[in-house]
Structure formats: C-alpha cells, structure tokens
Design a protein around this motif. Structure first.
Motif, mmCIF file in Angstrom:
data_model
loop_
_atom_site.group_PDB
_atom_site.id
_atom_site.type_symbol
_atom_site.label_atom_id
_atom_site.label_comp_id
_atom_site.label_asym_id
_atom_site.label_seq_id
_atom_site.Cartn_x
_atom_site.Cartn_y
_atom_site.Cartn_z
ATOM 1 N N VAL A 16 3.269 -2.655 -15.652
ATOM 2 C CA VAL A 16 4.083 -1.453 -15.731
ATOM 3 C C VAL A 16 4.428 -1.016 -14.310
ATOM 4 O O VAL A 16 3.550 -0.942 -13.452
ATOM 5 C CB VAL A 16 3.322 -0.326 -16.468
ATOM 6 C CG1 VAL A 16 4.117 0.965 -16.459
ATOM 7 C CG2 VAL A 16 2.982 -0.751 -17.887
ATOM 8 N N LEU A 17 5.693 -0.711 -14.064
ATOM 9 C CA LEU A 17 6.137 -0.222 -12.760
ATOM 10 C C LEU A 17 6.393 1.273 -12.863
ATOM 11 O O LEU A 17 7.150 1.737 -13.717
ATOM 12 C CB LEU A 17 7.427 -0.933 -12.325
ATOM 13 C CG LEU A 17 8.087 -0.389 -11.051
ATOM 14 C CD1 LEU A 17 7.175 -0.572 -9.845
ATOM 15 C CD2 LEU A 17 9.421 -1.070 -10.825
ATOM 16 N N ASP A 18 5.741 2.043 -11.986
ATOM 17 C CA ASP A 18 5.960 3.480 -11.913
ATOM 18 C C ASP A 18 6.442 3.808 -10.501
ATOM 19 O O ASP A 18 5.639 3.955 -9.585
ATOM 20 C CB ASP A 18 4.677 4.230 -12.241
ATOM 21 C CG ASP A 18 4.878 5.736 -12.278
ATOM 22 O OD1 ASP A 18 6.020 6.199 -12.078
ATOM 23 O OD2 ASP A 18 3.892 6.448 -12.512
ATOM 24 N N PRO A 19 7.766 3.919 -10.295
ATOM 25 C CA PRO A 19 8.294 4.135 -8.949
ATOM 26 C C PRO A 19 8.093 5.557 -8.415
ATOM 27 O O PRO A 19 8.337 5.805 -7.237
ATOM 28 C CB PRO A 19 9.777 3.797 -9.089
ATOM 29 C CG PRO A 19 10.081 4.028 -10.525
ATOM 30 C CD PRO A 19 8.816 3.728 -11.278
ATOM 31 N N TRP A 20 7.677 6.496 -9.247
ATOM 32 C CA TRP A 20 7.398 7.875 -8.833
ATOM 33 C C TRP A 20 6.042 8.249 -9.400
ATOM 34 O O TRP A 20 5.931 9.008 -10.363
ATOM 35 C CB TRP A 20 8.492 8.817 -9.341
ATOM 36 C CG TRP A 20 9.832 8.425 -8.844
ATOM 37 C CD1 TRP A 20 10.365 8.701 -7.598
ATOM 38 C CD2 TRP A 20 10.827 7.655 -9.532
ATOM 39 N NE1 TRP A 20 11.613 8.150 -7.484
ATOM 40 C CE2 TRP A 20 11.940 7.498 -8.662
ATOM 41 C CE3 TRP A 20 10.901 7.064 -10.790
ATOM 42 C CZ2 TRP A 20 13.074 6.796 -9.013
ATOM 43 C CZ3 TRP A 20 12.036 6.371 -11.139
ATOM 44 C CH2 TRP A 20 13.106 6.244 -10.259
ATOM 45 N N ALA A 21 4.998 7.758 -8.784
ATOM 46 C CA ALA A 21 3.654 7.819 -9.365
ATOM 47 C C ALA A 21 3.063 9.224 -9.444
ATOM 48 O O ALA A 21 2.244 9.487 -10.314
ATOM 49 C CB ALA A 21 2.711 6.912 -8.580
#
Length: 72
Positions: A16-21
């Motif tokens: 899973v990619l979360d670009p605004w963690a």
C-alpha cells in the motif's frame, strides 16, 4: 475505518502506498492486517509522530481494536 478500507481493497502481503502519511494511520492499519506499506511524509513533526507510533505498534503496545472488543 482505514483498517476496514485496507482489508477490503487489498490482500495480505500487498503493498500500500500512502503519499501523505500524516500520523501513520494507514501504515498502522497495514501493520495490523499483514500488508506492507510505503508511507511518505514531508512534515518533520508528523514524520516523528508517525515513527514513534509505528515503533510502538511494532513492539506490540498498540492494541488491535477488534481484539479489545473481544475482551469486553
């Protein structure tokens, strides 16, 4: 909610990619459900908070909400 989303739209082991963690809510959901996660955060304060939160969870000090419900 985020844990439900992660479980509904991915399989264990998925990435899973979360670009605004932010404070790592998605990353924590991934950790609790057996998914891998790349979490990106540019704000140092949020990054530090996220790192502390994930380190704590990796040590087992964050309870899975479903486990809490089972004990009640």
């Amino acid at each position: 909610l985020v844990k439900w989303l992660v479980e509904s739209y991915t399989r264990p082991g998925d990435l899973v990619l979360d670009p605004w963690a932010g404070s790592a809510t998605t990353a924590l959901a991934c950790l609790l459900t057996g998914r891998r996660c790349i979490a990106i955060e540019r704000d140092r304060a949020f990054f530090r908070a996220a790192a502390r939160r994930l380190q704590s969870a990796a040590r087992g000090s964050v309870a899975d909400p479903e486990q809490l419900e089972e004990k009640e």
